[in-house]
Design an enzyme around this catalytic site. Structure first.
Site, PDB file in Angstrom:
ATOM      1  N   GLY A  43      23.286  38.305  -3.608  1.00 55.27           N
ATOM      2  CA  GLY A  43      23.288  39.690  -4.027  1.00 55.27           C
ATOM      3  C   GLY A  43      24.654  40.324  -4.184  1.00 55.27           C
ATOM      4  O   GLY A  43      24.736  41.506  -4.530  1.00 55.27           O
ATOM      5  N   ASP A  44      25.732  39.583  -3.930  1.00 54.92           N
ATOM      6  CA  ASP A  44      27.073  40.151  -4.053  1.00 54.92           C
ATOM      7  C   ASP A  44      28.015  39.040  -4.506  1.00 54.92           C
ATOM      8  O   ASP A  44      27.568  38.030  -5.030  1.00 54.92           O
ATOM      9  CB  ASP A  44      27.504  40.794  -2.731  1.00 54.92           C
ATOM     10  CG  ASP A  44      28.469  41.957  -2.932  1.00 54.92           C
ATOM     11  OD1 ASP A  44      29.241  41.921  -3.903  1.00 54.92           O
ATOM     12  OD2 ASP A  44      28.457  42.890  -2.121  1.00 54.92           O
ATOM     13  N   ASP A  45      29.323  39.228  -4.274  1.00 50.78           N
ATOM     14  CA  ASP A  45      30.291  38.275  -4.815  1.00 50.78           C
ATOM     15  C   ASP A  45      29.991  36.843  -4.386  1.00 50.78           C
ATOM     16  O   ASP A  45      29.695  36.578  -3.212  1.00 50.78           O
ATOM     17  CB  ASP A  45      31.697  38.648  -4.349  1.00 50.78           C
ATOM     18  CG  ASP A  45      32.135  40.009  -4.874  1.00 50.78           C
ATOM     19  OD1 ASP A  45      31.779  40.360  -6.008  1.00 50.78           O
ATOM     20  OD2 ASP A  45      32.828  40.724  -4.128  1.00 50.78           O
ATOM     21  N   THR A  99      24.876  36.233  -9.453  1.00 50.28           N
ATOM     22  CA  THR A  99      24.830  37.405  -8.587  1.00 50.28           C
ATOM     23  C   THR A  99      24.567  38.642  -9.430  1.00 50.28           C
ATOM     24  O   THR A  99      25.206  38.846 -10.462  1.00 50.28           O
ATOM     25  CB  THR A  99      26.134  37.587  -7.800  1.00 50.28           C
ATOM     26  OG1 THR A  99      26.101  38.866  -7.148  1.00 50.28           O
ATOM     27  CG2 THR A  99      27.356  37.519  -8.688  1.00 50.28           C
TER      28      THR A  99
END
Length: 475
Positions: free
Chosen positions: A250-252, A283
């Protein structure tokens, strides 16, 4: 006096040669590190009463086993083997000269009870928890001041059961910053390999204040809407190699960091000598590779090649803001492919919040010597949004051989940046076209900082003054 001067010259040359040799070696040491180090002593977690039914809490068994194995640290080290089963546990620490090895059907599961994740002090380079003022929860697997640590397996799994933490985050009911799955601090000779990490409450793998770190053949999975589930975040760490990993989160996918505002500036532990290769990532909330936004201790000498970014918000991202201070410089990114990415390249000079109101608003970051080349992208929304800071232009941003199939009628949005471009489709913004003949100003991936453009604002060290005389390859 003449003999003394000659001796000084010899010492300076010798010092430069040693530093040059170390810089060369530091990029290849990861090839020499292996998860298959022989340990003469080995135990299985079941010998300490652990039950792999997914229900029984095994924190005490893990802690007792590792306490027992500590007696073998000076006898060649030891291995703790986790066999097939579902091993529920709270947070536990590692020791030096240890291999934590998981069977292919072994799953270490993080407890759903937050009290099984102790509360610890914030990192000194952050000054507080990353999400909330004050302390933070300890990672599921942690260690400090260790050497020769291996976390590996036949693709066994470490599952943080993060959904409950994500719920607390969204509901604003957290008392402390969420924990990582793995965090090692002040440690050296670290290998993390051949494992699957799932559903981390927060960032997944976080080496901080570490050196000689190898992360390879790792799979990281979390729902695309899970908050802040960064994949691999080397933080104020040096000589780090990350290769052959798959991350869907969900992120980097990978985020390089080095401390937050005045705390990172004061702590002054940069991230440098970082090699990244053969990474595939997806992502919705971050980038394939990111720098910052916590970069106040400085980030430099980063080489990333063989990146595949699909179905993502951004491909390549640099995040910073006034008050950060520090620098991101000498970054070389090449051989990148993107498919269905909203923004291919994004550099933001006004990103992110501050830890408190004590930061120095005049502490401007230096972003310079960033080379991005050999990039191809299809189904790209915007080619680039590149924004510097008033009074602090970002310099030597170099793009070469970049071909993007862009949907937007305005593919580039650039301000307060300077640099060069060559063979960029669609044609890059005007700020990167004014002096494109001066390709020698572009950082070529070597560790020498003899760039003909803007010099960094920090004080030049002797090694930086001498190194331009000696060309060598870092990785």
């Amino acid at each position: 006096m003449r003999r003394s001067a000659s001796l000084l010259q010899v010492l300076l040359v010798f010092t430069t040669m040693v530093k040059t040799q170390w810089s060369t070696v530091s990029g290849i040491y990861c090839k020499e590190m292996s998860p298959n180090v022989y340990r003469p002593h080995s135990v299985t977690i079941t010998e300490f009463g652990a039950i792999g039914d997914g229900v029984t809490l095994n924190t005490k068994a893990f802690r007792n086993a590792i306490f027992y194995l500590n007696s073998f640290a000076d006898k060649g080290g030891a291995q703790l083997f986790v066999p097939a089963g579902k091993w529920l546990t709270g947070s536990f620490g590692l020791i030096s000269h240890l291999t934590l090895s998981l069977d292919k059907d072994a799953v270490i599961i993080g407890s759903l009870d937050s009290s099984d994740w102790p509360v610890v002090d914030p990192l000194p380079s952050y000054g507080r928890g990353r999400e909330l003022p004050g302390k933070r929860h300890q990672s599921l697997i942690f260690g400090s001041y260790l050497t020769d640590v291996i976390i590996t397996g036949a693709n066994g799994t470490i599952d943080g059961q993060g959904a409950i933490w994500w719920g607390w985050f969204h509901n604003h009911t957290l008392n402390y910053t969420r924990p990582h799955l793995v965090e090692l601090m002040y440690s050296t000779n670290v290998v993390i390999s051949n494992l699957t990490f799932k559903n981390s409450p927060f960032w997944n793998i976080h080496p901080v204040y570490c050196s000689q770190v190898l992360v390879q053949h790792v799979t990281i999975l979390a729902p695309l809407n899970s908050p802040n589930t960064d994949g691999i975040d080397p933080d104020s760490s040096t000589n780090v190699c990350i290769n052959h990993c798959y991350v869907k989160n969900g992120d980097d996918v990978i985020a390089i960091k080095s401390g937050w505002d005045e705390y990172g500036i004061s702590f002054a532990h940069p991230s440098s000598n970082i090699s990244i290769s053969n990474i595939t990532g997806e992502t919705r909330g971050g980038a394939g590779i990111a720098f910052g936004s916590e970069m106040s201790g400085g980030i430099s000498e980063v080489r990333a090649e063989g990146l595949r970014v699909v179905n993502s918000l951004q491909g390549i991202r640099i995040k910073t803001a006034p008050g950060r201070g520090g620098y991101v410089k000498n970054v070389y990114i090449a051989d990148v492919s993107m498919d269905n990415v909203s923004i291919a390249i994004r550099i933001s000079g006004n990103f992110g919040e501050h830890p408190d109101d004590k930061y120095d608003r005049n502490a401007l970051p230096m972003i310079s010597n960033i080379t991005i080349k050999d990039v191809v992208g299809v189904n790209v929304g915007v080619a680039g949004i590149l924004e510097g800071i008033h009074g602090d232009n970002f310099s030597n941003i170099c793009l070469s051989n970049v071909s993007l199939s862009v949907q937007s009628a305005h593919p580039w949005n650039c301000s307060l940046i300077e640099g060069y471009s060559n063979s960029v489709i669609p044609e890059s913004c005007e700020q990167l076209r004014s002096n494109c003949r001066q390709t020698s100003d572009c950082y070529d991936g070597s560790s020498s900082s003899a760039i003909h453009g803007q010099e960094p604002r920090d004080t030049l060290s002797t090694s930086r003054l001498l190194n331009p005389l000696m060309k060598f390859t870092l990785f």
